[in-house]
Design an enzyme around this catalytic site. Structure first.
Site, PDB file in Angstrom:
ATOM      1  N   LYS A  13      13.012  88.211 -20.370  1.00 51.83           N
ATOM      2  CA  LYS A  13      14.300  88.819 -20.735  1.00 51.83           C
ATOM      3  C   LYS A  13      15.272  87.778 -21.289  1.00 51.83           C
ATOM      4  CE  LYS A  13      15.401  90.242 -16.584  1.00 51.83           C
ATOM      5  NZ  LYS A  13      14.335  89.653 -15.765  1.00 51.83           N
ATOM      6  N   ARG A  84      20.135  96.093 -11.780  1.00 53.59           N
ATOM      7  CA  ARG A  84      18.897  95.786 -11.068  1.00 53.59           C
ATOM      8  C   ARG A  84      18.635  96.785  -9.944  1.00 53.59           C
ATOM      9  NH1 ARG A  84      18.775  89.635 -12.253  1.00 53.59           N
ATOM     10  NH2 ARG A  84      16.670  89.067 -11.691  1.00 53.59           N
ATOM     11  N   ARG A 123       8.582  76.970 -15.448  1.00 56.11           N
ATOM     12  CA  ARG A 123       9.840  77.108 -16.190  1.00 56.11           C
ATOM     13  C   ARG A 123      10.773  75.919 -15.942  1.00 56.11           C
ATOM     14  NH1 ARG A 123      13.249  82.597 -15.849  1.00 56.11           N
ATOM     15  NH2 ARG A 123      13.723  82.014 -13.710  1.00 56.11           N
ATOM     16  N   ARG A 156      14.918  75.509 -11.740  1.00 58.30           N
ATOM     17  CA  ARG A 156      15.884  76.327 -10.998  1.00 58.30           C
ATOM     18  C   ARG A 156      15.543  76.326  -9.514  1.00 58.30           C
ATOM     19  NH1 ARG A 156      16.876  82.104 -13.815  1.00 58.30           N
ATOM     20  NH2 ARG A 156      16.606  82.766 -11.659  1.00 58.30           N
ATOM     21  N   ARG A 167      11.156  87.183  -4.994  1.00 55.95           N
ATOM     22  CA  ARG A 167      11.866  87.822  -6.112  1.00 55.95           C
ATOM     23  C   ARG A 167      11.011  88.904  -6.767  1.00 55.95           C
ATOM     24  NH1 ARG A 167      12.677  82.741  -9.264  1.00 55.95           N
ATOM     25  NH2 ARG A 167      13.673  83.937 -10.898  1.00 55.95           N
TER      26      ARG A 167
HETATM   27  P1  AMP Z   1      18.092  85.859 -12.850  1.00 57.37           P
HETATM   28  O1  AMP Z   1      18.683  84.664 -13.499  1.00 57.37           O
HETATM   29  O2  AMP Z   1      18.306  87.112 -13.634  1.00 57.37           O
HETATM   30  O3  AMP Z   1      16.646  85.651 -12.454  1.00 57.37           O
HETATM   31  O4  AMP Z   1      18.902  86.069 -11.468  1.00 57.37           O
HETATM   32  C1  AMP Z   1      18.899  85.059 -10.469  1.00 57.37           C
HETATM   33  C2  AMP Z   1      19.413  85.623  -9.171  1.00 57.37           C
HETATM   34  O5  AMP Z   1      20.756  86.087  -9.332  1.00 57.37           O
HETATM   35  C3  AMP Z   1      18.656  86.831  -8.626  1.00 57.37           C
HETATM   36  O6  AMP Z   1      17.492  86.464  -7.899  1.00 57.37           O
HETATM   37  C4  AMP Z   1      19.722  87.448  -7.719  1.00 57.37           C
HETATM   38  O7  AMP Z   1      19.882  86.718  -6.520  1.00 57.37           O
HETATM   39  C5  AMP Z   1      20.987  87.247  -8.541  1.00 57.37           C
HETATM   40  N1  AMP Z   1      21.214  88.383  -9.462  1.00 57.37           N
HETATM   41  C6  AMP Z   1      21.169  88.362 -10.816  1.00 57.37           C
HETATM   42  N2  AMP Z   1      21.442  89.569 -11.335  1.00 57.37           N
HETATM   43  C7  AMP Z   1      21.669  90.387 -10.272  1.00 57.37           C
HETATM   44  C8  AMP Z   1      21.986  91.761 -10.133  1.00 57.37           C
HETATM   45  N3  AMP Z   1      22.126  92.573 -11.192  1.00 57.37           N
HETATM   46  N4  AMP Z   1      22.117  92.255  -8.876  1.00 57.37           N
HETATM   47  C9  AMP Z   1      22.005  91.475  -7.793  1.00 57.37           C
HETATM   48  N5  AMP Z   1      21.688  90.178  -7.847  1.00 57.37           N
HETATM   49  C10 AMP Z   1      21.518  89.628  -9.078  1.00 57.37           C
END
Ligand code: AMP
Length: 215
Positions: A13, A84, A123, A156, A167
């Site tokens: 994404k 999400r 990554r 990360r 996750r």
């Molecule tokens: P990402 O960078 O999209 O993989 O998001 C990293 C982390 O941010 C996720 O594992 C969640 O802890 C938090 N996060 C990101 N987007 C959301 C969302 N829409 N709802 C809840 N937590 C989120």
């Protein structure tokens, strides 16, 4: 067009969001990036979300709603990582309705689980500009340094084996129901997101040409 990018962690994404943003001259809003900025700044929201993110759990809906409310752009946008949960999708709909905006398309990135794990564990991300790399499939030109800004590449904190598994489980349980939710609304487009970034981008454009006449 206003587009939601939906898919498991590691489904591409973020990478495609950055390519699509250039192509469609749209604003990309990555909820994960916004939350990481809050954590880095040590803000009140940052302090509230840090432990959820570290553990690979979702941040509570009311907190992410507060963040997204402040970042709905004017003009076309791409949403990466939001919504999400079904509750978040409903919050988004309400927010957009108030502004007279709607979602035109949800791109669902389909990738087998073994590929997701391989992608997330290799990554790297630029600490300065957020550009994404993969040690095997998208390495930087210079070891450990970003091609765009020469910033240091880091892993990360949530890209470790244990958190990756968590996750992915969270995605299946809490986010995958969005697939049916948007399918019923007839705005879902499924993309085979296995392969390199250029191949996947071409597939997205081909699908969009067929369904929306986009180019
Ligand atoms: P990402 O960078 O999209 O993989 O998001 C990293 C982390 O941010 C996720 O594992 C969640 O802890 C938090 N996060 C990101 N987007 C959301 C969302 N829409 N709802 C809840 N937590 C989120």
């Amino acid at each position: 067009m206003n587009i939601i990018l939906l898919g498991a962690p590691g489904s591409g994404k973020g990478t495609q969001g950055k390519i699509l943003k250039e192509h469609f001259q749209a604003t990309e809003v990555s909820l994960g990036d916004l939350l990481r900025i809050e954590v880095k700044q040590g803000s009140l929201i940052g302090k509230k979300v840090e432990s959820f993110m570290k553990e690979g759990a979702l941040v509570p809906d009311e907190i992410v709603a507060e963040v997204i409310k402040q970042h709905i752009p004017k003009g076309s946008f791409l949403l990466d990582g939001f919504p999400r949960t079904i509750a978040q999708a409903e919050i988004l709909e309400k927010l957009l309705k108030e502004k007279g905006i709607s979602i035109d398309l949800v791109l669902y990135f389909h990738v087998p689980e073994n590929v997701l794990i391989e992608r997330l564990s290799g990554r790297r991300v630029c600490k300065n500009c957020g550009r994404l790399y993969h040690m095997k499939t998208m390495p930087p030109k210079q070891n450990g340094l970003c091609d765009s800004c020469q910033g240091p590449l880091i892993t990360r904190a949530d890209d470790n084996e244990e958190t990756i598994k968590k996750r992915l489980a969270v995605f299946l349980k809490q986010s995958l129901p969005l697939f049916d939710y948007y399918k019923k609304k007839n705005i879902l487009l499924e993309i085979n997101a296995e392969g390199n970034k250029d191949v996947i981008f071409s597939r997205i454009l081909d699908s969009l040409k067929k369904t929306h006449g986009a180019h």
